[in-house]
Design a protein around this motif. Structure first.
Motif, short mmCIF file in Angstrom:
data_model
loop_
_atom_site.label_atom_id
_atom_site.label_comp_id
_atom_site.label_asym_id
_atom_site.label_seq_id
_atom_site.Cartn_x
_atom_site.Cartn_y
_atom_site.Cartn_z
N CYS A 64 40.96 32.77 47.76
CA CYS A 64 39.96 33.83 47.83
C CYS A 64 39.72 34.22 49.28
O CYS A 64 39.64 33.36 50.16
CB CYS A 64 38.65 33.36 47.22
N GLY A 65 39.60 35.50 49.50
CA GLY A 65 39.30 36.00 50.83
C GLY A 65 38.37 37.19 50.72
O GLY A 65 38.24 37.80 49.66
N PRO A 66 37.71 37.53 51.82
CA PRO A 66 36.80 38.68 51.79
C PRO A 66 37.57 39.99 51.66
O PRO A 66 38.69 40.11 52.16
CB PRO A 66 36.07 38.60 53.13
N ASN A 67 36.97 40.93 51.00
CA ASN A 67 37.54 42.27 50.88
C ASN A 67 37.36 42.96 52.22
O ASN A 67 36.24 43.16 52.67
CB ASN A 67 36.82 43.03 49.76
N PRO A 68 38.44 43.36 52.89
CA PRO A 68 38.30 43.98 54.21
C PRO A 68 37.54 45.30 54.18
O PRO A 68 36.91 45.67 55.16
CB PRO A 68 39.74 44.17 54.68
N MET A 69 37.58 46.00 53.07
CA MET A 69 36.84 47.26 52.98
C MET A 69 35.34 47.02 53.02
O MET A 69 34.59 47.85 53.49
CB MET A 69 37.20 48.00 51.69
N VAL A 70 34.90 45.88 52.53
CA VAL A 70 33.48 45.54 52.51
C VAL A 70 33.12 44.75 53.77
O VAL A 70 32.14 45.03 54.44
CB VAL A 70 33.12 44.74 51.25
N ALA A 71 33.93 43.74 54.11
CA ALA A 71 33.61 42.83 55.21
C ALA A 71 33.57 43.53 56.56
O ALA A 71 32.72 43.22 57.39
CB ALA A 71 34.61 41.69 55.24
N TYR A 72 34.46 44.47 56.79
CA TYR A 72 34.55 45.10 58.10
C TYR A 72 33.97 46.50 58.11
O TYR A 72 34.14 47.24 59.07
CB TYR A 72 35.99 45.10 58.58
N GLY A 73 33.28 46.87 57.06
CA GLY A 73 32.57 48.15 57.03
C GLY A 73 33.45 49.38 57.05
O GLY A 73 33.04 50.43 57.52
#
Length: 92
Positions: A64-73
């Motif tokens: 599992c990893g963070p969604n880059p669209m959400v995590a990095y704005g």
């Protein structure tokens, strides 16, 4: 035979009405993604919590990893809509 001639157009009308009523699915940016193995980057981003993601990837050789669209704005890609055509107004 007459019943069949009436049933087929009625069935076709119901199917077409079903297609006309349904709305297209909307993509939503969830904060967690299943990544690795069978998924390209950023992965399958359909998890609201880290625990949901962990439960889904268990035993699948994924992580599992963070969604880059959400995590990095990052702004989501714009949804392209066809331009509405209007008829020109005739001068009086």
């Amino acid at each position: 035979m007459r019943m069949m001639q009436l049933a087929l157009p009625a069935l076709a009308a119901m199917v077409l009405a079903g297609f006309a009523i349904t709305a297209p699915a909307e993509a939503r940016n969830y904060p967690w993604c299943a990544q690795g193995g069978e998924f390209d980057y950023p992965g399958e981003c359909t998890y609201s919590t880290y625990e949901q993601c962990q439960a889904s990837v268990s035993g699948r050789l994924l992580y599992c990893g963070p969604n880059p669209m959400v995590a990095y704005g990052q702004a989501p890609w714009p949804q392209l809509r066809p331009q509405r055509r209007t008829r020109p107004v005739a001068p009086y």
